[in-house]
Design a protein around this motif. Structure first.
Motif, mmCIF file in Angstrom:
data_model
loop_
_atom_site.group_PDB
_atom_site.id
_atom_site.type_symbol
_atom_site.label_atom_id
_atom_site.label_comp_id
_atom_site.label_asym_id
_atom_site.label_seq_id
_atom_site.Cartn_x
_atom_site.Cartn_y
_atom_site.Cartn_z
ATOM 1 N N LYS A 11 0.841 -1.199 0.000
ATOM 2 C CA LYS A 11 0.000 0.000 0.000
ATOM 3 C C LYS A 11 0.866 1.235 0.000
ATOM 4 O O LYS A 11 1.763 1.383 0.839
ATOM 5 C CB LYS A 11 -0.915 0.014 1.231
ATOM 6 N N SER A 12 0.588 2.110 -0.957
ATOM 7 C CA SER A 12 1.300 3.377 -1.037
ATOM 8 C C SER A 12 0.306 4.519 -0.948
ATOM 9 O O SER A 12 -0.807 4.441 -1.483
ATOM 10 C CB SER A 12 2.088 3.474 -2.349
ATOM 11 N N THR A 17 5.342 4.618 1.030
ATOM 12 C CA THR A 17 4.934 3.218 1.015
ATOM 13 C C THR A 17 4.666 2.768 2.447
ATOM 14 O O THR A 17 5.595 2.678 3.254
ATOM 15 C CB THR A 17 6.002 2.323 0.356
ATOM 16 N N ALA A 18 3.404 2.485 2.748
ATOM 17 C CA ALA A 18 3.021 2.082 4.106
ATOM 18 C C ALA A 18 3.203 0.593 4.334
ATOM 19 O O ALA A 18 3.496 0.162 5.455
ATOM 20 C CB ALA A 18 1.562 2.468 4.371
ATOM 21 N N LEU A 19 3.029 -0.219 3.274
ATOM 22 C CA LEU A 19 3.190 -1.673 3.375
ATOM 23 C C LEU A 19 4.018 -2.162 2.199
ATOM 24 O O LEU A 19 3.801 -1.738 1.056
ATOM 25 C CB LEU A 19 1.833 -2.375 3.361
ATOM 26 N N HIS A 20 4.950 -3.069 2.478
ATOM 27 C CA HIS A 20 5.834 -3.604 1.451
ATOM 28 C C HIS A 20 5.551 -5.092 1.254
ATOM 29 O O HIS A 20 6.021 -5.927 2.028
ATOM 30 C CB HIS A 20 7.298 -3.424 1.848
ATOM 31 N N CYS A 40 3.884 1.825 11.794
ATOM 32 C CA CYS A 40 4.552 0.645 11.225
ATOM 33 C C CYS A 40 3.724 -0.020 10.127
ATOM 34 O O CYS A 40 4.218 -0.892 9.407
ATOM 35 C CB CYS A 40 4.889 -0.359 12.316
ATOM 36 N N GLY A 41 2.429 0.346 10.012
ATOM 37 C CA GLY A 41 1.591 -0.218 8.957
ATOM 38 C C GLY A 41 0.541 -1.201 9.441
ATOM 39 O O GLY A 41 -0.257 -1.705 8.644
ATOM 40 N N THR A 44 -3.078 0.018 8.787
ATOM 41 C CA THR A 44 -3.303 0.022 7.335
ATOM 42 C C THR A 44 -3.606 -1.391 6.840
ATOM 43 O O THR A 44 -4.524 -1.603 6.046
ATOM 44 C CB THR A 44 -2.075 0.591 6.594
ATOM 45 N N GLY A 210 6.502 -1.071 7.693
ATOM 46 C CA GLY A 210 5.705 -1.653 6.620
ATOM 47 C C GLY A 210 6.050 -3.086 6.283
ATOM 48 O O GLY A 210 5.536 -3.627 5.294
ATOM 49 N N HIS A 211 6.894 -3.727 7.086
ATOM 50 C CA HIS A 211 7.273 -5.130 6.892
ATOM 51 C C HIS A 211 6.842 -5.951 8.108
ATOM 52 O O HIS A 211 6.809 -5.444 9.229
ATOM 53 C CB HIS A 211 8.792 -5.275 6.738
#
Length: 347
Positions: A11-12, A17-20, A40-41, A44, A210-211
């Motif tokens: 998710k960007s 980029t919030a999630l990778h 940290c995501g 989201t 995001g990880h």
């Protein structure tokens, strides 16, 4: 069956980029906690599962059905928010019944589900009261009862206990764990509170930047962190870290003492030990006590080892004063090692 599959979800928001590319499997009836600091995501990711956000890429599957392109009402989920989101102008009964009536269930079925979930959450005596007259803990019980009454495949909970005082949080944690286990519902629970995560979860997904850094049982996350971040984030006080260098004898030298390390480790690693896994004995790390904090059965001693802060949780019967010289011996089976470049655990 309500197994959840997260496949390559990213998710960007503009350039951020919030999630990778998140990959995660949550088993049917599992209680999964998404744990991490603010930003940290984790929320989201929860909102993407709920359908309140769309992923930039990737897929979400619930019960063998792809749902990331479906509206929230068609995903078989219920959500409990941080602010409870109960209607103050409705009675407790009407709040719990709200979603059931939206589904146009028969009144007899509505009555049965409302009473059953109210009893489950110990609020059956409050059904005729308006929710605006309730305490925070009671409103939280109403929010959970409303979600359970829908008999969802999945319950999503976004920091639902953060607005409660410490004692009430403790009570609600125990209650939630029992209620959700009995409901046989798959649960995803977001929190930044590691105590909540450790006490509630079947598994914890520790998130950072995001990880998902590690997804494992609470004991595994605590005892065998997969990365330095996990060791530093989980535990209060957190792990101690010191540089370690392997000499010609094949052993790793840490602040003046030699320890057996991983055979596959490089010339330089990072030594890690939890504060409670240290004892006072000869031949240990030379430490100078700086701050003494009595904690009842134990004493937290913040010391200095090789110029770095180093914490030890010691028995309160041991008398330690600021300025004392200590010899702290790490329990060999509790030592962990991390690669200096990747920060990943080395076994």
């Amino acid at each position: 069956m309500a197994e959840i599959l997260i496949k390559g979800v990213a998710k960007s928001f503009g350039s951020f980029t919030a999630l990778h590319s998140i990959d995660l499997t949550i088993a049917d009836q599992e209680f999964m906690v998404l744990l991490g600091a603010s930003g940290c995501g984790k929320t989201t990711l929860l909102r993407i599962i709920a359908g309140l956000e769309s992923p930039t890429q990737g897929e979400v599957w619930i019960g063998g059905k792809r749902v990331d392109q479906l509206p929230p009402r068609e995903r078989g989920i219920a959500m409990v928010f941080q602010n409870y989101a109960v209607f103050p102008h409705l009675t407790v009964y009407e709040n719990i019944a709200f979603g059931l009536r939206m589904k146009k269930l028969p009144q007899a079925e509505v009555d049965t589900r409302v009473k059953r979930t109210a009893e489950l959450m110990h609020i059956e005596q409050l059904l005729k009261r308006y929710s605006g007259q309730l305490s925070g803990g009671q409103r939280q019980r109403v929010a959970v009862a409303r979600a359970l009454a829908m008999e969802p495949d999945v319950i999503l909970m976004d920091e639902p206990l953060s607005n409660l005082d410490a004692l009430l949080r403790l009570e609600m944690r125990a209650e939630l764990k029992g209620v959700l286990a009995n409901s046989k519902t798959t649960t995803i629970y977001v929190t930044h509170d590691q105590v909540e995560a450790m006490s509630l979860a079947d598994r914890i997904s520790v998130m950072n930047g995001g990880h998902i850094v590690q997804a494992a049982s609470p004991v595994e996350v605590y005892r065998n962190p997969a990365a330095r971040f996990v060791g530093s984030f989980i535990g209060n006080p957190p792990m101690n870290f010191l540089p370690a260098t392997r000499n010609g004898d094949g052993r790793y030298h840490v602040a003046g003492i030699a320890l057996d390390g991983p055979s596959q480790g490089g010339a330089k690693l990072e030594f890690a030990i939890r504060p409670e896994d240290l004892t006072i004995a000869a031949g240990g790390l030379k430490a100078t006590a700086r701050v003494i904090e009595p904690l009842g059965a134990h004493t937290l001693v913040t010391s200095e080892v090789d110029g770095k802060l180093f914490r030890a949780v010691l028995d309160s019967d041991l008398k330690v004063a600021p300025g004392d010289e200590l010899s702290l011996v790490p329990k060999p089976d509790r030592v962990r090692w991390f690669d200096l470049e990747t920060s990943k655990a080395v076994n």
